[in-house]
Design a protein around this motif. Structure first.
Motif, PDB file in Angstrom:
ATOM      1  N   TRP A 125      -1.440   3.332  -3.646  1.00  0.00           N
ATOM      2  CA  TRP A 125      -0.658   2.291  -2.976  1.00  0.00           C
ATOM      3  C   TRP A 125       0.751   2.771  -2.679  1.00  0.00           C
ATOM      4  CZ3 TRP A 125      -2.152  -2.151  -6.893  1.00  0.00           C
ATOM      5  CH2 TRP A 125      -3.520  -2.428  -6.755  1.00  0.00           C
TER       6      TRP A 125
ATOM      7  N   GLY B   8      -0.413  -3.959   4.948  1.00  0.00           N
ATOM      8  CA  GLY B   8      -0.892  -4.716   3.801  1.00  0.00           C
ATOM      9  C   GLY B   8      -2.238  -4.211   3.319  1.00  0.00           C
TER      10      GLY B   8
ATOM     11  N   TRP C  41      -5.367  -7.565  -6.186  1.00  0.00           N
ATOM     12  CA  TRP C  41      -3.947  -7.349  -5.900  1.00  0.00           C
ATOM     13  C   TRP C  41      -3.715  -7.370  -4.395  1.00  0.00           C
ATOM     14  CZ3 TRP C  41      -0.308  -6.848  -9.771  1.00  0.00           C
ATOM     15  CH2 TRP C  41      -0.797  -6.612 -11.065  1.00  0.00           C
ATOM     16  N   HIS C  42      -2.518  -7.831  -4.007  1.00  0.00           N
ATOM     17  CA  HIS C  42      -2.100  -7.794  -2.610  1.00  0.00           C
ATOM     18  C   HIS C  42      -0.841  -6.941  -2.512  1.00  0.00           C
ATOM     19  CE1 HIS C  42      -1.605  -8.865   1.531  1.00  0.00           C
ATOM     20  NE2 HIS C  42      -0.380  -9.312   1.305  1.00  0.00           N
TER      21      HIS C  42
ATOM     22  N   ARG D 226      -9.335  -4.340   1.852  1.00  0.00           N
ATOM     23  CA  ARG D 226      -9.016  -4.853   3.188  1.00  0.00           C
ATOM     24  C   ARG D 226      -7.621  -4.358   3.527  1.00  0.00           C
ATOM     25  NH1 ARG D 226     -12.237  -8.184   5.608  1.00  0.00           N
ATOM     26  NH2 ARG D 226     -10.606  -9.028   6.949  1.00  0.00           N
TER      27      ARG D 226
ATOM     28  N   THR E 123      -7.085  -6.223  11.007  1.00  0.00           N
ATOM     29  CA  THR E 123      -7.566  -6.116   9.635  1.00  0.00           C
ATOM     30  C   THR E 123      -8.888  -5.378   9.647  1.00  0.00           C
ATOM     31  OG1 THR E 123      -6.526  -8.203   9.047  1.00  0.00           O
ATOM     32  CG2 THR E 123      -8.250  -7.398   7.578  1.00  0.00           C
TER      33      THR E 123
ATOM     34  N   GLU F  32       2.116  -5.295   0.032  1.00  0.00           N
ATOM     35  CA  GLU F  32       2.799  -5.389   1.317  1.00  0.00           C
ATOM     36  C   GLU F  32       3.756  -4.217   1.483  1.00  0.00           C
ATOM     37  OE1 GLU F  32       4.638  -9.180   2.037  1.00  0.00           O
ATOM     38  OE2 GLU F  32       3.218 -10.189   0.711  1.00  0.00           O
TER      39      GLU F  32
ATOM     40  N   ASP G 255      -0.176 -10.262  -7.781  1.00  0.00           N
ATOM     41  CA  ASP G 255      -1.416 -10.967  -8.083  1.00  0.00           C
ATOM     42  C   ASP G 255      -0.987 -12.360  -8.542  1.00  0.00           C
ATOM     43  OD1 ASP G 255      -0.697 -10.870 -10.783  1.00  0.00           O
ATOM     44  OD2 ASP G 255      -2.566  -9.976 -11.450  1.00  0.00           O
TER      45      ASP G 255
ATOM     46  N   THR H  30      -5.338  -5.438   0.421  1.00  0.00           N
ATOM     47  CA  THR H  30      -5.862  -6.349  -0.594  1.00  0.00           C
ATOM     48  C   THR H  30      -6.978  -5.615  -1.315  1.00  0.00           C
ATOM     49  OG1 THR H  30      -5.330  -8.291   0.740  1.00  0.00           O
ATOM     50  CG2 THR H  30      -6.920  -8.584  -1.052  1.00  0.00           C
ATOM     51  N   GLN H  31      -6.811  -5.435  -2.632  1.00  0.00           N
ATOM     52  CA  GLN H  31      -7.748  -4.606  -3.379  1.00  0.00           C
ATOM     53  C   GLN H  31      -7.730  -4.987  -4.859  1.00  0.00           C
ATOM     54  OE1 GLN H  31      -6.986  -0.256  -3.384  1.00  0.00           O
ATOM     55  NE2 GLN H  31      -9.166  -0.024  -2.922  1.00  0.00           N
TER      56      GLN H  31
END
Length: 218
Positions: free
Chosen positions: A134, A156, A162-163, A146, A37, A165, A185, A158-159
């Motif tokens: 994305w 993945g 929102w996540h 991240r 990560t 995958e 989310d 995370t921003q």
């Protein structure tokens, strides 16, 4: 006594070496590398022009919506067409310059905030400003993120609450591009299955022509 201490150091060295060798065998010889990560504030430059086709679903606690889609991105401008099961157009979204438009077969709306307009007219939260990044497996370069990677592929992001995958990728020429994308989310889950990608100029619809067209015919 010196011999005893030397023997203890020798045994300890063997144990540590064996443990390191075992870890190397598990992570290296199996061909799978540990996921890492990292925190990124910028991303590599993306192709300016691209198009993709696929299927999309949006769901929350109350309802689900399914659609086929065609997305054309040209720099900051885009055109997205959502279609029903028989290919009929249900919704069009477009931005050309400062002109933002939402259009259905029965009405048309314009705004300077497409995400707010989409929420107002459809009830769906859809992060279009970041989705263009994305969709390509990249974080929005204007916001801190991240990012998890495995073997150089993003798994993945995370921003902005929102996540995202990326369970599957597909290879198009020299690019590895997402095949399946899951965006969530706490209230909304968006699933995207991409059927094809293109960076060929001949496949990119002229957004200026699309913007001036009043036809919904296929």
């Amino acid at each position: 006594m010196p011999d005893y201490l030397s023997f203890k150091r020798f045994v300890l060295t063997l144990l540590v070496s064996g443990l390191l060798a075992a870890v190397w065998t598990i992570s290296g010889c199996s061909g799978h590398f540990p996921e890492r990560t990292e925190t990124l504030e910028t991303e590599k430059k993306l192709p300016d022009n691209w198009s993709m086709n696929g299927r999309l679903s949006i769901s929350n606690e109350d309802e689900n919506w399914y659609s086929r889609f065609h997305w054309v991105q040209q720099g900051d401008d885009f055109y997205i067409r959502f279609m029903g099961p028989l290919g009929q157009t249900e919704l069009e979204l477009r931005q050309v310059g400062n002109s933002i438009q939402l259009k259905t077969p029965s009405y048309e709306r314009r705004s300077n905030d497409l995400e707010a307009l989409l929420l107002q007219e459809t009830g769906w939260r859809f992060p279009l400003k970041s989705m263009r990044y994305w969709a390509l497996g990249r974080a929005n370069p204007d916001k801190t993120a991240r990012v998890k990677r495995r073997e150089q592929l993003v798994t993945g992001i995370t921003q902005s609450g929102w996540h995202i995958e990326y369970p599957r990728y597909m290879q198009i020429n020299e690019y590895h591009l997402p095949k399946k994308i899951i965006v969530t989310d706490p209230q909304v889950k968006i699933k995207i299955i991409v059927t094809d990608w293109s960076f060929e100029a001949s496949t990119l619809t002229s957004l200026s022509l699309v913007n001036n067209s009043d036809s919904f015919s296929d």
